[in-house]
Write an enzyme that holds these catalytic residues in place. Structure first.
Site, PDB file in Angstrom:
ATOM      1  N   ASP A  10      34.867  47.059 -31.764  1.00  0.00           N
ATOM      2  CA  ASP A  10      35.853  47.512 -32.721  1.00  0.00           C
ATOM      3  C   ASP A  10      37.157  46.771 -32.407  1.00  0.00           C
ATOM      4  OD1 ASP A  10      37.265  49.279 -34.552  1.00  0.00           O
ATOM      5  OD2 ASP A  10      38.098  50.173 -32.721  1.00  0.00           O
ATOM      6  N   ASP A  12      40.829  47.511 -33.787  1.00  0.00           N
ATOM      7  CA  ASP A  12      42.074  48.272 -33.625  1.00  0.00           C
ATOM      8  C   ASP A  12      41.869  49.462 -32.686  1.00  0.00           C
ATOM      9  OD1 ASP A  12      42.854  46.426 -35.502  1.00  0.00           O
ATOM     10  OD2 ASP A  12      42.981  47.849 -37.156  1.00  0.00           O
ATOM     11  N   GLN A  54      38.854  47.702 -42.461  1.00  0.00           N
ATOM     12  CA  GLN A  54      40.177  47.252 -42.897  1.00  0.00           C
ATOM     13  C   GLN A  54      40.544  47.887 -44.232  1.00  0.00           C
ATOM     14  OE1 GLN A  54      42.467  45.645 -41.120  1.00  0.00           O
ATOM     15  NE2 GLN A  54      41.102  45.713 -39.339  1.00  0.00           N
ATOM     16  N   CYS A  91      35.115  45.493 -43.082  1.00  0.00           N
ATOM     17  CA  CYS A  91      34.887  46.219 -44.325  1.00  0.00           C
ATOM     18  C   CYS A  91      36.232  46.394 -45.014  1.00  0.00           C
ATOM     19  CB  CYS A  91      34.249  47.578 -44.050  1.00  0.00           C
ATOM     20  SG  CYS A  91      34.193  48.590 -45.552  1.00  0.00           S
ATOM     21  N   HIS A  93      36.549  47.677 -48.021  1.00  0.00           N
ATOM     22  CA  HIS A  93      36.270  48.551 -49.166  1.00  0.00           C
ATOM     23  C   HIS A  93      36.685  50.000 -48.920  1.00  0.00           C
ATOM     24  CE1 HIS A  93      32.884  45.500 -48.912  1.00  0.00           C
ATOM     25  NE2 HIS A  93      33.519  45.162 -50.002  1.00  0.00           N
ATOM     26  N   CYS A 106      30.402  51.064 -50.294  1.00  0.00           N
ATOM     27  CA  CYS A 106      29.653  49.929 -49.749  1.00  0.00           C
ATOM     28  C   CYS A 106      28.710  50.340 -48.620  1.00  0.00           C
ATOM     29  CB  CYS A 106      30.658  48.920 -49.214  1.00  0.00           C
ATOM     30  SG  CYS A 106      31.611  49.640 -47.863  1.00  0.00           S
TER      31      CYS A 106
HETATM   32 MG   LIG Z   1      39.420  51.576 -33.692  1.00  0.00          MG
HETATM   33 ZN   LIG Z   2      32.551  47.804 -46.902  1.00  0.00          ZN
END
Ligand SMILES: [Mg+2]
Ligand SMILES: [Zn+2]
Length: 189
Positions: A10, A12, A54, A91, A93, A106
């Site tokens: 991951d 962030d 994202q 991602c 979306h 999605c």
């Molecule tokens: Mg995170």
């Molecule tokens: Zn996505």
């Protein structure tokens, strides 16, 4: 070509400080151990792949061009230290995204495993020997949906997440941060 295991990271709160919507390079801060963690995992034979939600793209706060720039910066810093990142999967979306082109339910939105499955196909990865490291249960759940073992880190949201695991997620080791996750993975691999 033989399949390699991966460590899915991951972004962030796991590799870099979680600053909300990261939208300027000045705000991009790798944790001090992130580059070392990537390098030791590479040296042990793991492909390191970034898997990141994202929502800022869906909501028009961050552009895909900026994401590419931020990821190029991370890759360059890792490369200068002798490591490598095999790919970035994100991602952009949301089912109710304010930007119409990203408005979709999605298959890549965590905890769905779409990003991991796409990476496995693109990079010929051995998922049963792979790991995911994240600061949210949805990272771990995404891994479990793809048959990948998880490690939760206490950086980012991890401390509060660790206190309340949803029943849909199998228990996993909880460690202080990414470098500890990397050493745990090396002991288990
Ligand atoms: Mg995170
Ligand atoms: Zn996505």
């Amino acid at each position: 070509m033989s399949e390699r295991p991966a460590v899915f990271l991951d972004r962030d709160g796991t590799m870099i400080e979680d600053v909300g919507y990261l939208d300027r390079l000045e705000r991009l801060k790798l944790f001090p151990y992130t580059i070392d963690a990537v390098r030791v995992l590479n040296r042990a034979g793991f492909e390191v792949v970034v898997v990141t939600s994202q929502a800022g793209v869906a909501n028009g706060m961050v552009t895909e061009e900026f994401l590419a720039e931020a990821h190029a910066r991370i890759s360059r810093e890792v490369r200068e230290a002798g490591g490598s990142i095999g790919g970035y999967y994100y991602c952009p979306h949301l089912p109710y995204a304010s930007v119409a082109q990203y408005r979709t339910d999605c298959e890549c939105r965590k905890p769905k495993p779409g990003m991991i499955l796409a990476a496995a196909k693109d990079l010929s990865l051995d998922l049963p020997r792979s790991f995911v490291v994240g600061d949210r249960w949805r990272d771990i759940e995404m891994g479990q949906a793809a048959g990948v073992k998880g490690v939760l880190v206490e950086t980012g949201y991890g401390k509060s997440e660790a206190a309340r695991r949803p029943s849909s997620v199998e228990p996993v080791p909880v460690v202080a941060n990414l470098i500890e996750a990397a050493s745990l993975i090396l002991r288990q691999a």
